[in-house]
Scaffold this motif. Structure first.
Motif, mmCIF file in Angstrom:
data_model
loop_
_atom_site.group_PDB
_atom_site.id
_atom_site.type_symbol
_atom_site.label_atom_id
_atom_site.label_comp_id
_atom_site.label_asym_id
_atom_site.label_seq_id
_atom_site.Cartn_x
_atom_site.Cartn_y
_atom_site.Cartn_z
ATOM 1 N N ASP A 1 37.153 76.512 46.721
ATOM 2 C CA ASP A 1 38.696 76.039 46.898
ATOM 3 C C ASP A 1 38.811 75.042 45.665
ATOM 4 O O ASP A 1 39.861 75.213 45.285
ATOM 5 N N GLY A 2 37.998 74.670 45.260
ATOM 6 C CA GLY A 2 38.116 73.771 44.000
ATOM 7 C C GLY A 2 36.800 73.168 43.492
ATOM 8 O O GLY A 2 35.680 73.443 44.055
ATOM 9 N N VAL A 3 36.877 72.624 42.077
ATOM 10 C CA VAL A 3 35.531 72.342 41.396
ATOM 11 C C VAL A 3 35.666 70.702 41.122
ATOM 12 O O VAL A 3 36.576 70.177 40.801
ATOM 13 N N LEU A 4 34.315 70.304 41.228
ATOM 14 C CA LEU A 4 34.266 68.823 40.981
ATOM 15 C C LEU A 4 33.140 68.692 39.557
ATOM 16 O O LEU A 4 32.399 69.457 39.762
ATOM 17 N N LEU A 5 33.945 68.307 38.515
ATOM 18 C CA LEU A 5 33.101 68.314 37.361
ATOM 19 C C LEU A 5 32.458 66.971 37.233
ATOM 20 O O LEU A 5 33.092 65.726 37.584
ATOM 21 N N MET A 6 31.101 66.817 36.481
ATOM 22 C CA MET A 6 30.777 65.694 36.063
ATOM 23 C C MET A 6 30.014 65.897 34.692
ATOM 24 O O MET A 6 30.177 66.648 33.980
ATOM 25 N N GLU A 7 29.400 64.666 34.246
ATOM 26 C CA GLU A 7 28.843 64.649 32.771
ATOM 27 C C GLU A 7 29.841 65.182 31.767
ATOM 28 O O GLU A 7 29.565 66.143 31.274
ATOM 29 N N MET A 8 30.898 64.169 32.018
ATOM 30 C CA MET A 8 32.164 64.681 30.980
ATOM 31 C C MET A 8 31.839 64.294 29.514
ATOM 32 O O MET A 8 31.456 63.172 29.148
ATOM 33 N N ARG A 9 32.082 65.420 28.435
ATOM 34 C CA ARG A 9 32.152 64.897 27.118
ATOM 35 C C ARG A 9 33.784 64.685 27.024
ATOM 36 O O ARG A 9 34.749 65.191 27.595
ATOM 37 N N LEU A 10 34.188 63.572 25.782
ATOM 38 C CA LEU A 10 35.693 63.475 25.292
ATOM 39 C C LEU A 10 36.365 64.810 25.244
ATOM 40 O O LEU A 10 37.444 64.809 25.521
ATOM 41 N N ASP A 11 35.561 65.795 24.660
ATOM 42 C CA ASP A 11 36.525 66.934 24.303
ATOM 43 C C ASP A 11 35.986 68.103 25.069
ATOM 44 O O ASP A 11 35.804 69.191 24.466
ATOM 45 N N ASP A 12 35.559 67.990 26.208
ATOM 46 C CA ASP A 12 35.122 68.851 27.401
ATOM 47 C C ASP A 12 36.119 70.121 27.302
ATOM 48 O O ASP A 12 37.493 69.776 27.638
ATOM 49 N N GLU A 13 35.598 71.218 27.473
ATOM 50 C CA GLU A 13 36.368 72.504 27.447
ATOM 51 C C GLU A 13 36.526 72.816 28.748
ATOM 52 O O GLU A 13 37.657 73.641 29.117
ATOM 53 N N ARG A 14 35.804 72.405 29.888
ATOM 54 C CA ARG A 14 35.952 72.983 31.293
ATOM 55 C C ARG A 14 37.411 72.403 31.883
ATOM 56 O O ARG A 14 37.992 73.383 32.339
ATOM 57 N N PRO A 15 37.666 71.248 31.749
ATOM 58 C CA PRO A 15 39.122 71.246 32.413
ATOM 59 C C PRO A 15 40.459 72.052 31.773
ATOM 60 O O PRO A 15 41.171 72.468 32.718
ATOM 61 N N THR B 1 21.480 59.370 19.466
ATOM 62 C CA THR B 1 22.445 60.028 18.725
ATOM 63 C C THR B 1 23.006 61.316 18.873
ATOM 64 O O THR B 1 24.131 61.439 18.848
ATOM 65 N N GLY B 2 22.272 62.032 19.701
ATOM 66 C CA GLY B 2 22.660 63.282 20.345
ATOM 67 C C GLY B 2 23.571 63.217 21.319
ATOM 68 O O GLY B 2 24.725 64.040 21.247
ATOM 69 N N THR B 3 23.855 61.899 21.860
ATOM 70 C CA THR B 3 24.979 62.145 23.051
ATOM 71 C C THR B 3 26.368 61.574 22.064
ATOM 72 O O THR B 3 27.305 61.800 22.641
ATOM 73 N N TYR B 4 26.185 60.849 21.107
ATOM 74 C CA TYR B 4 27.323 60.762 20.141
ATOM 75 C C TYR B 4 27.789 62.135 19.441
ATOM 76 O O TYR B 4 29.052 62.393 19.431
ATOM 77 N N ALA B 5 26.912 62.784 18.861
ATOM 78 C CA ALA B 5 27.201 64.127 18.624
ATOM 79 C C ALA B 5 28.088 64.877 19.619
ATOM 80 O O ALA B 5 28.888 65.460 19.414
ATOM 81 N N ALA B 6 27.558 64.843 20.868
ATOM 82 C CA ALA B 6 28.056 65.794 22.165
ATOM 83 C C ALA B 6 29.515 65.128 22.530
ATOM 84 O O ALA B 6 30.218 65.355 23.390
ATOM 85 N N GLN B 7 29.517 63.867 21.812
ATOM 86 C CA GLN B 7 30.735 63.125 22.434
ATOM 87 C C GLN B 7 30.982 62.782 23.882
ATOM 88 O O GLN B 7 31.741 62.956 24.641
ATOM 89 N N TYR B 8 29.572 62.333 24.356
ATOM 90 C CA TYR B 8 29.468 62.189 25.596
ATOM 91 C C TYR B 8 30.276 61.015 26.092
ATOM 92 O O TYR B 8 29.994 59.910 25.518
ATOM 93 N N GLY B 9 31.009 61.050 27.329
ATOM 94 C CA GLY B 9 31.931 59.913 27.536
ATOM 95 C C GLY B 9 31.399 58.532 27.696
ATOM 96 O O GLY B 9 31.924 57.716 26.721
ATOM 97 N N PRO B 10 30.255 58.205 28.563
ATOM 98 C CA PRO B 10 29.831 56.988 28.669
ATOM 99 C C PRO B 10 29.311 56.428 27.314
ATOM 100 O O PRO B 10 29.274 55.138 26.956
ATOM 101 N N THR B 11 28.868 57.165 26.532
ATOM 102 C CA THR B 11 28.265 56.736 25.191
ATOM 103 C C THR B 11 29.415 55.924 24.336
ATOM 104 O O THR B 11 29.237 55.034 23.905
ATOM 105 N N ASP C 1 25.085 48.804 15.782
ATOM 106 C CA ASP C 1 24.436 50.155 15.262
ATOM 107 C C ASP C 1 23.419 50.744 15.272
ATOM 108 O O ASP C 1 22.349 51.345 14.661
ATOM 109 N N HIS C 2 22.888 50.547 16.629
ATOM 110 C CA HIS C 2 21.466 50.962 16.899
ATOM 111 C C HIS C 2 21.604 52.048 18.257
ATOM 112 O O HIS C 2 22.263 51.786 19.244
ATOM 113 N N ARG C 3 20.930 53.169 18.087
ATOM 114 C CA ARG C 3 20.863 53.972 19.251
ATOM 115 C C ARG C 3 19.495 54.414 19.421
ATOM 116 O O ARG C 3 18.793 54.589 18.436
ATOM 117 N N ALA C 4 19.475 54.665 20.867
ATOM 118 C CA ALA C 4 18.059 54.963 21.031
ATOM 119 C C ALA C 4 17.688 55.764 22.479
ATOM 120 O O ALA C 4 18.349 55.278 23.488
#
Lengths: 339, 339
Positions: free
Chosen positions: A118-132, A187-197, A218-221
């Motif tokens: 009946d419906g979908v719950l999305l998680m691990e959202m990116r800022l520019d996620d195409e799923r919505p 750095t990869g999560t920045y590239a993916a525009q991962y929301g929490p990052t 300015d540090h990412r790890a």
């Protein structure tokens, strides 16, 4: 083929009671309901839910759609899932665990095209996620755990990053620290525009500014190795840093090893907080780390409830932000006197 | 109401091709399948799965039934679930995450009585678990991740505790250790006859006997506090122990703190292994612990595949044991010279 009548006879109740018990159309005493369900099991009576689904076009099934996680599913992601499953169950719904393939849209098209959910719950959202966008266009009801850059009127439950950052900064500022460094996810999560990052990065900077303490971000790890390297670079450039907030659990392992290599101790020489990590993980460290624990189970529950509300009728959008909880460990202390 | 014909028209294929694509009755080219699924989504065509379910009494849905976990869901439990969901998805099935209530049998009766699922996947098995009996009597197909005391002909995938214990014992014996202590899960898991507690306990004892090394196993610890206390009691009674295998992650935290309080170092003064814990958890410790990592995702996959095989036809029982994988960390070394 077993009929409703057969079940009623075996359970020694009226046909209308069987129907009410199995379809939830009116309350039935718990003991009676149990007897009816047992009779249905005994007789292998099964088609009611499907028939009801055919008639109403509702299956009372939700899909929790999860893309390949950042670094394997952890405690947090599992709590989204179990929280959502529990809330769904309480409201008479069921939760499908739908793994992502290489192509999330293809997978969504497949799952929603089946008429199963009946419906979908999305998680691990990116800022520019195409799923919505896909789900909106397809007319499939959905809600998000997390949110896109501009969620508009879409229902979501997300971490309140602003409140979380303010609490973390207040914690170290209250201990007397004047300079905080923040290690974001890889750095990869920045590239993916991962929301929490992105959101945690922005909100920690804003909270530090607001509190008037010096701030380095300015540090990412995303691994122990990167954590250790980032810590060495940090100390080379900012030897006066006394407090550190780390997003990635494994990066924290590397930081702690690097601290030990210098002959330093936590919290005497450095205050260390784990951000967006559970108390369960923070307890694994020695000393036990101060953590900002995400409200994972609650977000899962909220996401499922919002989606079910949406399925039950139109209402205003539900958008909820819940802060992380600060769990003080043994890794926080006032800064070294000589600094 | 949208018909199969409408979907066929929009996707520009024959009705029989739509039916084949949506019902999986014969192979359809991927691009065509995608076009058909998109057409079904665009037109809001949904009832096929339900209709098929009504006709065949098959829904292609499995329920993963999970009781309240020992100490919150961890990485291992999540990997059972995601492994099972992935295997199900590959075989055209869907996995429901079904949370347990206070009364597991009531919950199973409810879920199976709805006619929603074709079969059930059980996990977190106790040796005298009542759930398999209920499902057998109700005629509901099921498989187990884990196993009861005497699983008879029931399909299951479980850890090969005997092989795992032999590998762990060989690891420490190979380093020259002559006395090993084993800290099992909490006393409560004994009372519950939790499968891994009992089997790991038996098999470690047997493996130590076989290898001819001294062995102490009368300690149980399910928390950091219990781990620390058990370690002190162990050393008081057996000061010559040089290697320790710990089941519970949190107990290991307590052991490591107690080791540090004595001014000892791991691995110089004590070799420490984490049993049935993931590499991801072992890496959180400093030093990184040697771990016997359970094949969680594989067990989830096997459990789902066995259940689907069972649904597809009769065959001999499938019973698979998979050993843990030894991941060497920095917590293993030869014993102190003076011992």
């Amino acid at each position: 083929m077993t009929s409703l009548r057969d079940v009623a006879e075996r359970a020694q109740v009226a046909v209308s009671t069987v129907s009410a018990a199995l379809n939830g159309t009116r309350p039935v005493a718990a003991a009676t309901k149990r007897r009816i369900e047992q009779a249905a099991v005994d007789l292998g009576y099964r088609p009611n839910l499907l028939a009801r689904g055919l008639q109403s076009k509702r299956t009372k099934i939700l899909a929790l759609f999860y893309p390949a996680p950042r670094s394997g599913f952890g405690v947090t992601e599992m709590q989204f899932a179990t929280g959502a499953a529990e809330a769904a169950s309480e409201l008479g719904y069921h939760l499908l665990l739908s793994p992502d393939s290489a192509d999330p849209i293809e997978e969504l098209r497949h799952i929603t095209g089946l008429g199963l959910v009946d419906g979908v719950l999305l998680m691990e959202m990116r800022l520019d996620d195409e799923r919505p966008d896909f789900l909106s266009e397809a007319g499939v009801p959905f809600s998000m755990i997390g949110r896109t850059r501009d969620p508009g009127t879409i229902d979501y439950a997300d971490i309140d990053f602003a409140a979380t950052a303010r609490e973390a900064v207040a914690h170290v500022a209250g201990l007397g620290h004047r300079k905080l460094a923040f290690f974001n996810y890889s750095t990869g999560t920045y590239a993916a525009q991962y929301g929490p990052t992105i959101r945690a990065g922005e909100e920690f900077a804003a909270a530090a500014r607001e509190a008037g303490i010096a701030y380095v971000d300015d540090h990412r790890a995303g691994s122990a190795e990167e954590g250790g390297e980032a810590f060495e670079r940090l100390l080379a450039a900012h030897p006066d840093v006394t407090a550190l907030a780390v997003m990635d659990d494994h990066a924290a392992v590397g930081v702690i090893a690097a601290v030990a290599r210098r002959g330093w101790r936590i919290p005497d020489d450095l205050t260390l907080m784990l951000v967006l990590s559970s108390e369960r993980v923070a307890e694994m460290f020695h000393p036990r780390l101060t953590a900002l624990e995400p409200p994972s189970a609650e977000l899962g529950r909220l996401g499922a409830r919002m989606l079910i509300d949406r399925l039950r009728g139109d209402g205003p959008p539900q958008q909820r932000l819940v802060p992380c909880r600060l769990v003080a460990g043994d890794s926080s202390a006032p800064p070294r006197a000589e600094v």
